[in-house]
Design a protein around this motif. Structure first.
Motif, PDB file in Angstrom:
ATOM      1  N   ALA A  44     -10.131   8.594   1.265  1.00 39.82           N
ATOM      2  CA  ALA A  44      -8.836   9.075   1.751  1.00 39.82           C
ATOM      3  C   ALA A  44      -7.701   8.186   1.268  1.00 39.82           C
ATOM      4  CB  ALA A  44      -8.841   9.147   3.277  1.00 39.82           C
ATOM      5  N   SER A  45      -7.916   6.873   1.248  1.00 39.58           N
ATOM      6  CA  SER A  45      -6.874   5.950   0.792  1.00 39.58           C
ATOM      7  C   SER A  45      -6.609   6.110  -0.702  1.00 39.58           C
ATOM      8  CB  SER A  45      -7.275   4.504   1.095  1.00 39.58           C
ATOM      9  OG  SER A  45      -7.375   4.277   2.480  1.00 39.58           O
ATOM     10  N   VAL A  46      -7.673   6.194  -1.483  1.00 41.89           N
ATOM     11  CA  VAL A  46      -7.504   6.331  -2.930  1.00 41.89           C
ATOM     12  C   VAL A  46      -6.854   7.662  -3.264  1.00 41.89           C
ATOM     13  CG1 VAL A  46      -8.680   6.378  -5.160  1.00 41.89           C
ATOM     14  CG2 VAL A  46      -9.456   4.808  -3.388  1.00 41.89           C
ATOM     15  N   ALA A  47      -7.183   8.722  -2.527  1.00 47.17           N
ATOM     16  CA  ALA A  47      -6.554  10.023  -2.760  1.00 47.17           C
ATOM     17  C   ALA A  47      -5.049   9.950  -2.566  1.00 47.17           C
ATOM     18  CB  ALA A  47      -7.159  11.087  -1.830  1.00 47.17           C
ATOM     19  N   ALA A  48      -4.612   9.204  -1.530  1.00 55.37           N
ATOM     20  CA  ALA A  48      -3.176   9.041  -1.303  1.00 55.37           C
ATOM     21  C   ALA A  48      -2.519   8.249  -2.429  1.00 55.37           C
ATOM     22  CB  ALA A  48      -2.947   8.346   0.043  1.00 55.37           C
ATOM     23  N   VAL A  49      -3.202   7.207  -2.908  1.00 53.12           N
ATOM     24  CA  VAL A  49      -2.669   6.418  -4.016  1.00 53.12           C
ATOM     25  C   VAL A  49      -2.595   7.265  -5.282  1.00 53.12           C
ATOM     26  CG1 VAL A  49      -3.035   4.391  -5.485  1.00 53.12           C
ATOM     27  CG2 VAL A  49      -3.508   4.250  -3.041  1.00 53.12           C
ATOM     28  N   VAL A  50      -3.642   8.060  -5.521  1.00 55.76           N
ATOM     29  CA  VAL A  50      -3.668   8.922  -6.710  1.00 55.76           C
ATOM     30  C   VAL A  50      -2.476   9.877  -6.710  1.00 55.76           C
ATOM     31  CG1 VAL A  50      -4.900  10.868  -7.757  1.00 55.76           C
ATOM     32  CG2 VAL A  50      -6.121   8.774  -7.201  1.00 55.76           C
ATOM     33  N   SER A  51      -2.143  10.420  -5.548  1.00 53.97           N
ATOM     34  CA  SER A  51      -0.999  11.330  -5.466  1.00 53.97           C
ATOM     35  C   SER A  51       0.286  10.626  -5.893  1.00 53.97           C
ATOM     36  CB  SER A  51      -0.865  11.870  -4.038  1.00 53.97           C
ATOM     37  OG  SER A  51      -1.953  12.685  -3.702  1.00 53.97           O
ATOM     38  N   LEU A  52       0.481   9.410  -5.418  1.00 51.38           N
ATOM     39  CA  LEU A  52       1.686   8.658  -5.777  1.00 51.38           C
ATOM     40  C   LEU A  52       1.667   8.262  -7.247  1.00 51.38           C
ATOM     41  CD1 LEU A  52       1.889   6.479  -2.553  1.00 51.38           C
ATOM     42  CD2 LEU A  52       3.532   8.227  -3.248  1.00 51.38           C
ATOM     43  N   MET A  53       0.507   7.909  -7.768  1.00 49.46           N
ATOM     44  CA  MET A  53       0.387   7.565  -9.188  1.00 49.46           C
ATOM     45  C   MET A  53       0.688   8.774 -10.077  1.00 49.46           C
ATOM     46  SD  MET A  53      -3.081   5.287  -8.967  1.00 49.46           S
ATOM     47  CE  MET A  53      -3.447   5.533 -10.697  1.00 49.46           C
ATOM     48  N   GLU A 197      -2.280  -0.727   2.992  1.00 43.81           N
ATOM     49  CA  GLU A 197      -3.205  -0.787   1.861  1.00 43.81           C
ATOM     50  C   GLU A 197      -2.814   0.226   0.786  1.00 43.81           C
ATOM     51  OE1 GLU A 197      -7.986  -0.985   1.264  1.00 43.81           O
ATOM     52  OE2 GLU A 197      -7.228   0.701   2.432  1.00 43.81           O
ATOM     53  N   ILE A 198      -2.490   1.437   1.203  1.00 44.00           N
ATOM     54  CA  ILE A 198      -2.094   2.478   0.257  1.00 44.00           C
ATOM     55  C   ILE A 198      -0.811   2.084  -0.466  1.00 44.00           C
ATOM     56  CG2 ILE A 198      -1.237   4.852   0.093  1.00 44.00           C
ATOM     57  CD1 ILE A 198      -3.149   5.530   2.416  1.00 44.00           C
ATOM     58  N   LEU A 199       0.157   1.592   0.280  1.00 44.12           N
ATOM     59  CA  LEU A 199       1.439   1.222  -0.327  1.00 44.12           C
ATOM     60  C   LEU A 199       1.301   0.026  -1.263  1.00 44.12           C
ATOM     61  CD1 LEU A 199       3.775   1.718   2.762  1.00 44.12           C
ATOM     62  CD2 LEU A 199       3.442   3.260   0.816  1.00 44.12           C
ATOM     63  N   THR A 200       0.431  -0.929  -0.915  1.00 39.48           N
ATOM     64  CA  THR A 200       0.211  -2.096  -1.779  1.00 39.48           C
ATOM     65  C   THR A 200      -0.447  -1.690  -3.090  1.00 39.48           C
ATOM     66  OG1 THR A 200      -0.002  -3.569   0.132  1.00 39.48           O
ATOM     67  CG2 THR A 200      -0.895  -4.356  -1.954  1.00 39.48           C
TER      68      THR A 200
END
Length: 249
Positions: A44-53, A197-200
């Motif tokens: 779930a965390s990586v999915a959120a980061v992927v969206s921002l990337m 963690e996601i924002l970092t």
């Protein structure tokens, strides 16, 4: 967050950002598949980061490129994507709490599907598919995008069988991924799930992805379209199979 976690994540992000720029897809599938296989962070965390990337990648890759797109089929696809994203995010929340292994195996299958769809594409149509067809592909992509931050396989399959120039297909895919990522990020933020963690991870990853995207635009590989598809197939199938194997054995 230690360097042992951060550095591999950034290396994967750089490869994925370059790959997506030269092919029009792959960032989400590579990052989600590789980081999940290495257990860098929760899905779930990586999915959120992927969206921002993906938003960062699109901001660099898209300027000046939208003139190639057909606005009618693009709008129909986005109309299908938007409501399905919400369903995908809610389903991920449910499965992450009760069936984490199922999530990882499903992610592996989606990544493999993304690779296989590149080499088993049907013959290009003589005429453009209906807007309803694009809408349905958008719904399926929105569901995948909500679940994993990966909207790729259904719209990749849909777009590559259309009688459109390669540049138009590539830029349409990047735009659709940007729309998916933007809506997913907004929905997750409204639910208060964009944690530290996601924002970092995102703060470190975005400049890396932006540089990799610029490199992809400036120095694309000297490969034919067929060679790029084969490379993508091997890469995605290997990542997906490894992810499934790590859960089953």
């Amino acid at each position: 967050m230690t360097l042992a976690v951060l550095l591999p994540f950034l290396a994967i992000a750089a490869v994925a950002g370059y790959f997506q720029t030269v092919t029009g897809f792959g960032l989400g599938m590579i990052v989600m598949g590789a980081t999940s296989g290495l257990e860098v962070a929760p899905v779930a965390s990586v999915a959120a980061v992927v969206s921002l990337m993906t938003l960062a990648n699109s901001a660099v890759a898209l300027p000046g490129k939208l003139g190639h797109l057909d606005p009618r089929v693009t709008a129909a696809t986005i109309a299908g994507i938007l409501p399905a994203i919400v369903a995908g995010v809610l389903l991920l929340d449910y499965l992450s709490g009760s069936a984490a292994s199922v999530v990882r195996v499903a992610l592996g299958l989606v990544v493999i599907y993304g690779g296989v769809s590149l080499v088993l594409r049907p013959r290009q149509h003589d005429t453009l598919s209906s807007r309803k067809s694009f809408f349905v592909s958008g719904v399926l992509s929105g569901l995948f995008g909500g679940l994993f931050g990966i909207a790729g396989p259904p719209v990749i399959y849909q777009c590559y069988r259309q009688p459109m120039p390669l540049v138009a297909i590539r830029n349409m895919l990047i735009l659709l991924f940007a729309a998916t990522s933007g809506v997913r990020t907004l929905f997750v933020a409204l639910r208060g799930q964009l944690d530290a963690e996601i924002l970092t991870l995102t703060a470190w990853a975005i400049p890396v992805v932006a540089l990799a995207t610029y490199a992809g635009r400036r120095w694309p590989p000297p490969l034919s379209a067929l060679a790029m598809r084969r490379l993508a197939f091997v890469t995605l199938v290997a990542i997906g199979a490894g992810l499934i194997a790590s859960e089953l054995y």
